[in-house]
Design a protein around this motif. Structure first.
Motif, PDB file in Angstrom:
ATOM      1  N   THR A 220     -79.879   0.166 -47.777  1.00  0.00           N
ATOM      2  CA  THR A 220     -80.729   1.575 -47.862  1.00  0.00           C
ATOM      3  C   THR A 220     -82.023   1.666 -48.536  1.00  0.00           C
ATOM      4  O   THR A 220     -83.002   2.138 -48.140  1.00  0.00           O
ATOM      5  CB  THR A 220     -79.744   2.707 -48.250  1.00  0.00           C
ATOM      6  OG1 THR A 220     -79.497   2.438 -49.309  1.00  0.00           O
ATOM      7  CG2 THR A 220     -78.872   2.989 -46.882  1.00  0.00           C
ATOM      8  N   ASP A 360     -73.815   8.811 -33.037  1.00  0.00           N
ATOM      9  CA  ASP A 360     -72.737   8.060 -33.477  1.00  0.00           C
ATOM     10  C   ASP A 360     -71.135   8.843 -33.060  1.00  0.00           C
ATOM     11  O   ASP A 360     -71.444  10.216 -32.786  1.00  0.00           O
ATOM     12  CB  ASP A 360     -72.652   8.322 -35.021  1.00  0.00           C
ATOM     13  CG  ASP A 360     -71.503   7.514 -35.624  1.00  0.00           C
ATOM     14  OD1 ASP A 360     -71.133   6.461 -35.598  1.00  0.00           O
ATOM     15  OD2 ASP A 360     -70.742   8.662 -36.397  1.00  0.00           O
ATOM     16  N   THR A 364     -69.452  12.146 -36.254  1.00  0.00           N
ATOM     17  CA  THR A 364     -70.330  12.907 -35.972  1.00  0.00           C
ATOM     18  C   THR A 364     -70.144  13.843 -34.480  1.00  0.00           C
ATOM     19  O   THR A 364     -70.052  14.959 -34.558  1.00  0.00           O
ATOM     20  CB  THR A 364     -71.531  11.938 -35.632  1.00  0.00           C
ATOM     21  OG1 THR A 364     -72.041  11.072 -36.370  1.00  0.00           O
ATOM     22  CG2 THR A 364     -72.950  12.777 -35.075  1.00  0.00           C
ATOM     23  N   ASP A 562     -73.249   9.873 -39.380  1.00  0.00           N
ATOM     24  CA  ASP A 562     -72.494  10.351 -40.363  1.00  0.00           C
ATOM     25  C   ASP A 562     -72.133   9.215 -41.615  1.00  0.00           C
ATOM     26  O   ASP A 562     -71.950   9.760 -42.477  1.00  0.00           O
ATOM     27  CB  ASP A 562     -71.198  10.998 -39.832  1.00  0.00           C
ATOM     28  CG  ASP A 562     -70.369  10.072 -39.628  1.00  0.00           C
ATOM     29  OD1 ASP A 562     -70.521   9.346 -38.675  1.00  0.00           O
ATOM     30  OD2 ASP A 562     -69.258  10.119 -40.199  1.00  0.00           O
ATOM     31  N   ASP A 566     -74.326   3.925 -40.220  1.00  0.00           N
ATOM     32  CA  ASP A 566     -75.444   4.433 -39.386  1.00  0.00           C
ATOM     33  C   ASP A 566     -76.624   4.329 -40.115  1.00  0.00           C
ATOM     34  O   ASP A 566     -77.631   5.011 -39.449  1.00  0.00           O
ATOM     35  CB  ASP A 566     -75.003   6.006 -39.092  1.00  0.00           C
ATOM     36  CG  ASP A 566     -73.848   6.096 -38.428  1.00  0.00           C
ATOM     37  OD1 ASP A 566     -73.588   5.284 -37.282  1.00  0.00           O
ATOM     38  OD2 ASP A 566     -73.175   7.051 -38.577  1.00  0.00           O
ATOM     39  N   THR A 567     -76.596   3.920 -41.451  1.00  0.00           N
ATOM     40  CA  THR A 567     -78.063   4.163 -42.127  1.00  0.00           C
ATOM     41  C   THR A 567     -79.105   3.187 -41.644  1.00  0.00           C
ATOM     42  O   THR A 567     -80.177   3.592 -41.662  1.00  0.00           O
ATOM     43  CB  THR A 567     -77.727   4.147 -43.637  1.00  0.00           C
ATOM     44  OG1 THR A 567     -76.958   2.824 -43.726  1.00  0.00           O
ATOM     45  CG2 THR A 567     -76.892   5.127 -44.064  1.00  0.00           C
ATOM     46  N   MET A 570     -80.429   4.894 -38.632  1.00  0.00           N
ATOM     47  CA  MET A 570     -81.197   5.870 -39.030  1.00  0.00           C
ATOM     48  C   MET A 570     -82.484   5.684 -39.543  1.00  0.00           C
ATOM     49  O   MET A 570     -83.380   6.308 -39.313  1.00  0.00           O
ATOM     50  CB  MET A 570     -80.586   6.603 -40.161  1.00  0.00           C
ATOM     51  CG  MET A 570     -79.577   7.760 -39.604  1.00  0.00           C
ATOM     52  SD  MET A 570     -78.561   8.458 -40.808  1.00  0.00           S
ATOM     53  CE  MET A 570     -77.480   9.275 -40.504  1.00  0.00           C
ATOM     54  N   SER A 576     -84.045  11.067 -37.784  1.00  0.00           N
ATOM     55  CA  SER A 576     -82.606  10.691 -38.133  1.00  0.00           C
ATOM     56  C   SER A 576     -82.018  12.102 -38.497  1.00  0.00           C
ATOM     57  O   SER A 576     -82.777  12.634 -39.449  1.00  0.00           O
ATOM     58  CB  SER A 576     -82.617   9.602 -39.242  1.00  0.00           C
ATOM     59  OG  SER A 576     -83.386  10.220 -40.150  1.00  0.00           O
ATOM     60  N   SER A 578     -78.401  13.961 -39.771  1.00  0.00           N
ATOM     61  CA  SER A 578     -76.958  13.889 -40.465  1.00  0.00           C
ATOM     62  C   SER A 578     -76.499  15.406 -40.498  1.00  0.00           C
ATOM     63  O   SER A 578     -77.324  16.199 -40.779  1.00  0.00           O
ATOM     64  CB  SER A 578     -76.916  13.078 -41.731  1.00  0.00           C
ATOM     65  OG  SER A 578     -75.543  12.629 -42.223  1.00  0.00           O
ATOM     66  N   ALA A 586     -75.405   8.740 -46.008  1.00  0.00           N
ATOM     67  CA  ALA A 586     -76.090   9.127 -44.848  1.00  0.00           C
ATOM     68  C   ALA A 586     -76.860  10.185 -44.819  1.00  0.00           C
ATOM     69  O   ALA A 586     -78.010  10.341 -44.305  1.00  0.00           O
ATOM     70  CB  ALA A 586     -75.279   9.299 -43.582  1.00  0.00           C
ATOM     71  N   THR A 589     -80.267   9.176 -46.470  1.00  0.00           N
ATOM     72  CA  THR A 589     -80.968   8.586 -45.510  1.00  0.00           C
ATOM     73  C   THR A 589     -81.719   9.405 -44.684  1.00  0.00           C
ATOM     74  O   THR A 589     -82.998   9.010 -44.225  1.00  0.00           O
ATOM     75  CB  THR A 589     -80.351   7.445 -44.975  1.00  0.00           C
ATOM     76  OG1 THR A 589     -79.709   6.522 -45.983  1.00  0.00           O
ATOM     77  CG2 THR A 589     -81.324   6.573 -44.087  1.00  0.00           C
ATOM     78  N   ALA A 590     -80.859  10.486 -43.951  1.00  0.00           N
ATOM     79  CA  ALA A 590     -81.284  11.120 -42.776  1.00  0.00           C
ATOM     80  C   ALA A 590     -82.580  12.053 -43.309  1.00  0.00           C
ATOM     81  O   ALA A 590     -82.598  12.509 -44.477  1.00  0.00           O
ATOM     82  CB  ALA A 590     -80.362  11.989 -42.171  1.00  0.00           C
TER      83      ALA A 590
END
Ligand SMILES: Nc1ncnc2c1ncn2[C@@H]1O[C@H](COP(=O)(O)OP(=O)(O)OP(=O)(O)O)[C@@H](O)[C@H]1O
Ligand SMILES: [Zn+2]
Length: 689
Positions: A220, A360, A364, A562, A566-567, A570, A576, A578, A586, A589-590
């Motif tokens: 990430t 996802d 999610t 989530d 997924d990162t 994203m 992105s 979350s 997550a 990152t979102a």
């Protein structure tokens, strides 16, 4: 007399700057912004180069001060028109009020070396004064201060609501004190404290490893997919994931600093960004500055200096710099009110173009807490409780929905979990641990294949049956020998069907599910929701490949996820999203976090972004029409300066009112309650007890 006044204003300004230079102050160009430091806004300190480039925003109180002074000067200018005895004090007030603006002009001319909207407006206002219109000149300055005050006010309001929303994301860490691990809120962690991080946990702070060894997934931060080995003396970074091992880390920055840094990053991305339309507008306005200047001054010999000032007033840079950020900030405020944490303002602009929504599945679309259904046993030596005990021990520190479900089940049965050693977590596969001398592995079918675990023949039928019912499966093996399959029952989030229908109604887009789960559960859900595509058995990197593939086909992709898995996707996606309560990696990152932990407000997000787009278009029109009229007026109607100021500033006023439209929604709506679900942090808190 007034030309003399003009000279006095300029002489005072030059005098002030010479004095400041001799005192060695770095104040060039900070002008309209605050020069005081605010603890919550580390990005608006006076030495920040950003302020030197774009000094329009700053602290509310500073702007308010100038609004008051220039307002009083406006009153004095009326008196001065009746009795010249008031003129010197009026000029003093004007000079004082104009100083911030003159700094901007100086900055444009000497630092940026260009003639832009600030220069034009500065020239126009000083010429207005020179031509004897003290009232009009002061009016121009006052209205400018009012406008900047409104922007700073809106900025402060959205800042506060963003901070409020951000603080709703609690984090905890395991602090080592007197050889005991205590779970404490991240905020309480001090520099030098020692925290313990085990397999499957996300590192919450920057620090140095003092004991232990761990494989850390840093993708990430670095994008690198190979885990890095971290041992004594190595630095570990916040928002990375421990895949195996357990380390003690000495904290380098206090938890509250980490939060402050996150908030400040968030504010920078959300508030200091410029919309494309603003950038375009500013570029357009800047590009037209020199032609306007030439046009204004070439009209002078024929139409007189008044026409020059009127033409310069017709330039729109000023209003764009005010209305565009005002609209954006007000919409950010509405978003925060609806529980939408927008960490990067730019996404508000990209959202109206989003035409591929990729969801996802587990955690999610399905609820973040599945439950364990049947335990199908393949080794008669094991009792159901013993299997759950081993599996829960292996999963204890993991944030995956499956892990949480298993731990919860064990808790509900009051099982005492054995100690584990030598844990390894493989994102998208499962987890391996040693319990005593037994190797216990919990994970997917693919994980079992990779680890050389053979499945008994009769498992096929059970798998088929569970899949037909739409359940997912997790396998538990001991010493590479399958002991049981756990059926996982995931319920669809209650709002999902409605959300999908709304998306379909509102725009033409494609909808897809990507999941690390197997084909049947994924297909069943996709069919039930009427998705256009579904992808199953997808490893984290391949989720990102799917996003990229869609982008190559021209789609603007919005990814909603989530999990740790997924990162990567994203990061690749244009937008992105979350949910609060998802894994912290997550939500870190979102770009957008739905703070009520549900998908309910996803359509609101689209609505807000579309409204912002329309609002900006309207502002643009409200700026351009009076400006055009002003320029035409200079040539054909012999428009006077006061009319031009009233007309253009009137357009600005309408633009400001237009930008305030979203705020009406705030009055009628009550704020969205945040986090009705248990968050992972809460979960971790209770799981450790
Ligand atoms: N902590 C875990 N414990 C047990 N099994 C796991 C774990 N993590 C992953 N798995 C297995 O690996 C599979 C893929 O995991 P991954 O996290 O990529 O996707 P997922 O959670 O199934 O679905 P989605 O991608 O829709 O969230 C899971 O279906 C599960 O079988
Ligand atoms: Zn998931």
């Amino acid at each position: 007399m007034l030309l003399l006044g003009l000279e006095l204003v300029l002489a005072s300004y030059v005098g002030l700057r010479v004095y400041e230079k001799s005192r060695g102050k770095i104040v060039s160009g900070t002008s309209l912004s605050a020069v005081t430091e605010s603890p919550t806004t580390p990005h608006t300190t006076p030495s920040d180069p950003k302020l030197l480039q774009e000094p329009s925003r700053g602290e509310k109180s500073v702007h308010l001060h100038y609004v008051k002074v220039s307002g009083a000067t406006l009153g004095l200018s009326v008196l001065a028109s009746l009795n010249p005895i008031w003129m010197p004090i009026t000029l003093a007030g004007f000079t004082y009020s104009a100083i911030p603006y003159l700094r901007l002009v100086e900055h444009s001319l000497f630092k940026k070396k260009k003639i832009d909207g600030y220069v034009l407006y500065g020239v126009a206002d000083l010429m207005t004064l020179g031509l004897g219109h003290v009232f009009t000149a002061t009016l121009g300055i006052s209205l400018t201060h009012i406008a900047y005050y409104l922007v700073s006010n809106a900025e402060e309001r959205s800042k506060n609501s963003l901070i409020d929303v951000f603080k709703q994301q609690p984090r905890t860490v395991w602090l080592l004190r007197d050889n005991v691990e205590l779970e404490v809120p991240l905020e309480q962690v001090r520099q030098g404290d020692i925290i313990v991080i085990s397999t499957g946990e996300i590192i919450a702070v920057d620090g140095v490893v003092i004991t232990g060894i761990a494989a850390v997934d840093q993708h990430t931060l670095t994008g690198e997919s190979q885990p890095a080995e971290k041992t004594v003396g190595d630095m570990v970074l916040a928002s990375t994931l421990v895949l195996s091992g357990c380390i003690q880390v000495q904290v380098l920055t206090a938890g509250s600093d980490t939060t402050a840094a996150k908030i400040s990053e968030l504010l920078t991305h959300s508030i200091d960004f410029k919309t494309h339309s603003q950038l375009k507008g500013e570029q357009w306005a800047d590009a037209w500055s020199v032609p306007f200047l030439i046009l204004g001054f070439s009209a002078m010999p024929f139409l007189g200096p008044t026409a020059t000032v009127v033409i310069l007033n017709g330039h729109i840079a000023q209003s764009i710099r005010i209305t565009a950020p005002l609209s954006t900030l007000n919409y950010l405020n509405v978003a925060a009110h609806r529980g939408l944490l927008i960490k990067d303002g730019r996404v508000l602009e990209d959202l109206p173009n989003a035409d591929a929504f990729v969801f996802d599945k587990t955690g999610t679309l399905t609820s973040d807490e599945p439950s364990v259904g049947r335990v199908i046993i393949y080794d008669v030596n094991y009792h159901e409780n013993e299997i759950l005990m081993m599996a829960a021990a292996a999963e204890r520190k993991l944030a995956h929905p499956i892990a949480r479900a298993i731990v919860k089940k064990a808790e509900s049965l009051d099982l005492t979990l054995p100690d584990i050693e030598d844990a390894h977590f493989q994102v998208g596969y499962g987890v391996s641990v040693m319990i005593g001398d037994r190797l216990v592995q919990v994970g997917s079918y693919r994980f079992m294949q990779q680890e050389g675990v053979e499945l008994p023949d009769d498992s096929d039928q059970d798998i088929q049956q569970a899949h037909n019912a739409g359940h997912s499966l997790v396998m538990v093996s001991c010493n590479r020998h399958l002991v049981a399959i756990l059926e996982m029952h995931a319920t669809l989030r209650p709002e999902v069907i409605d959300i999908i229908n709304k998306l379909r109604d509102r725009r033409s887009c494609i909808l897809a599910i990507v999941s690390g789960d197997q084909e049947q559960p994924t297909r069943k859900l996709a069919e039930r929701l009427g998705m256009d595509h579904y992808f199953y058995n997808i490893l984290p990197q391949n989720k990102a490949d799917i996003v990229e593939h869609l982008q190559q086909r021209g789609y603007t992709v919005c990814f909603v996820g989530d999990g740790v898995n997924d990162t990567i996707a994203m990061k690749k996606a244009n937008i992105s999203i979350s949910l609060s309560g998802a894994t912290s990696i997550a939500t870190d990152t979102a770009q957008i976090v739905l703070m009520d932990g549900s998908l309910k407000h996803l359509p609101d997000l689209l609505e807000i972004s579309t409204e912002l787009e329309k609002n900006l278009d309207r502002s643009w029109l409200l700026n351009v029409v009076p400006s055009t009229l002003t320029v035409i007026g200079a040539f054909f109607w012999r428009m006077d300066i006061l009319t031009s100021v009233v007309l253009t500033q009137g357009g600005l006023g309408l633009g400001v009112a237009n930008a305030a439209l979203p705020l009406r929604q705030l009055k009628t709506e009550s704020p969205t309650p945040l986090l009705p679900h248990q968050s992972y942090a809460e979960y971790e808190r209770t799981a450790g007890e």
